[in-house]
Design a protein around this motif. Structure first.
Motif, PDB file in Angstrom:
ATOM      1  N   TYR A  15      -4.092  -4.177  -2.401  1.00 45.99           N
ATOM      2  CA  TYR A  15      -4.762  -3.170  -3.212  1.00 45.99           C
ATOM      3  C   TYR A  15      -5.767  -3.843  -4.129  1.00 45.99           C
ATOM      4  O   TYR A  15      -5.676  -5.015  -4.455  1.00 45.99           O
ATOM      5  CB  TYR A  15      -3.779  -2.296  -4.000  1.00 45.99           C
ATOM      6  N   SER A  44      -3.290   5.709  -5.280  1.00 49.55           N
ATOM      7  CA  SER A  44      -4.739   5.672  -5.472  1.00 49.55           C
ATOM      8  C   SER A  44      -5.056   6.327  -6.807  1.00 49.55           C
ATOM      9  O   SER A  44      -4.559   7.409  -7.099  1.00 49.55           O
ATOM     10  CB  SER A  44      -5.457   6.438  -4.365  1.00 49.55           C
ATOM     11  N   LEU A  54      -7.232   1.076  -5.502  1.00 50.00           N
ATOM     12  CA  LEU A  54      -7.435   1.450  -4.110  1.00 50.00           C
ATOM     13  C   LEU A  54      -6.519   0.641  -3.203  1.00 50.00           C
ATOM     14  O   LEU A  54      -6.760  -0.541  -2.980  1.00 50.00           O
ATOM     15  CB  LEU A  54      -8.892   1.200  -3.690  1.00 50.00           C
ATOM     16  N   TYR A 107      -5.229  -0.511   0.437  1.00 46.81           N
ATOM     17  CA  TYR A 107      -5.723  -0.547   1.813  1.00 46.81           C
ATOM     18  C   TYR A 107      -5.085  -1.723   2.527  1.00 46.81           C
ATOM     19  O   TYR A 107      -4.770  -2.738   1.916  1.00 46.81           O
ATOM     20  CB  TYR A 107      -7.251  -0.617   1.872  1.00 46.81           C
ATOM     21  N   ASN A 166      -8.448   6.969  -9.622  1.00 54.69           N
ATOM     22  CA  ASN A 166      -9.850   6.857 -10.008  1.00 54.69           C
ATOM     23  C   ASN A 166     -10.045   7.776 -11.204  1.00 54.69           C
ATOM     24  O   ASN A 166     -10.407   8.937 -11.054  1.00 54.69           O
ATOM     25  CB  ASN A 166     -10.782   7.238  -8.858  1.00 54.69           C
ATOM     26  N   THR A 191       0.804  -1.217   0.000  1.00 51.20           N
ATOM     27  CA  THR A 191       0.000   0.000   0.000  1.00 51.20           C
ATOM     28  C   THR A 191       0.837   1.268   0.000  1.00 51.20           C
ATOM     29  O   THR A 191       0.382   2.292  -0.468  1.00 51.20           O
ATOM     30  CB  THR A 191      -0.956   0.024   1.208  1.00 51.20           C
TER      31      THR A 191
END
Length: 123
Positions: free
Chosen positions: A47, A32, A41, A43, A34, A27
Motif C-alpha cells: 500500500y 482505501s 491506496l 494494491y 482519500n 491489501t
C-alpha cells in the motif's frame, strides 16, 4: 487537527498490522482513504500512504515481501521557523531500520525590491 487525523490513520494501520493473520495480505487489511490530505491506496501486495497537511508531508510504501515480512520505504518532510526544512528518508525491513536526514533552506522565498530599485530598473 493534524495530530488527531495523523493519529487516527496510524492507529488504523497499526491495528491492521497487529491483527495480520498469516494468510491475509496487506491489501486485504488496509482500507482505501482519500480525505483531508490523507491518501491510502492498497494494491498488489503493498500500500501507498501520503499525508499532506499544513506544510508537513509524509509518503511511504509498505510491501509484503514474504510471510510476516514487510518492507517500508518513505520520506517525511517538516518545515521549521527561519526558512528551514527537515527531510527524513527511511527504510525498514528484515535487515533493520535506516534513516537519513537533511536540514536545508527553503527555496521558495520571494524577494521584494524596494520601490526605488524598481523605478531605476524601469528607466
Amino acid at each position: 487537527m493534524f495530530t488527531k487525523l495523523l493519529g487516527s490513520v496510524l492507529l488504523i494501520l497499526f491495528l491492521n498490522e497487529v491483527t495480520l493473520a498469516p494468510t491475509a495480505s496487506v491489501t486485504s487489511l488496509v482500507p482505501s482513504i482519500n480525505d483531508n490530505g490523507v491518501i491510502v491506496l492498497p494494491y498488489d501486495n503493498k500500500y501507498y500512504l501520503r499525508i499532506d497537511i499544513e506544510g508537513t508531508g509524509r509518503e511511504e510504501t509498505v510491501e509484503e515481501i514474504g510471510p510476516d515480512q514487510l518492507q517500508v520505504k518513505g520520506t517525511f518532510g517538516q518545515p521549521f521557523p527561519g526558512s528551514k526544512y527537515l527531510l527524513v528518508t527511511y527504510e525498514a525491513g528484515p535487515n533493520g531500520y535506516v534513516a537519513k536526514y537533511s536540514l536545508s533552506e527553503l527555496q521558495n522565498q520571494v524577494q521584494h525590491l524596494p520601490p526605488a530599485a524598481l523605478k531605476t530598473a524601469a528607466g
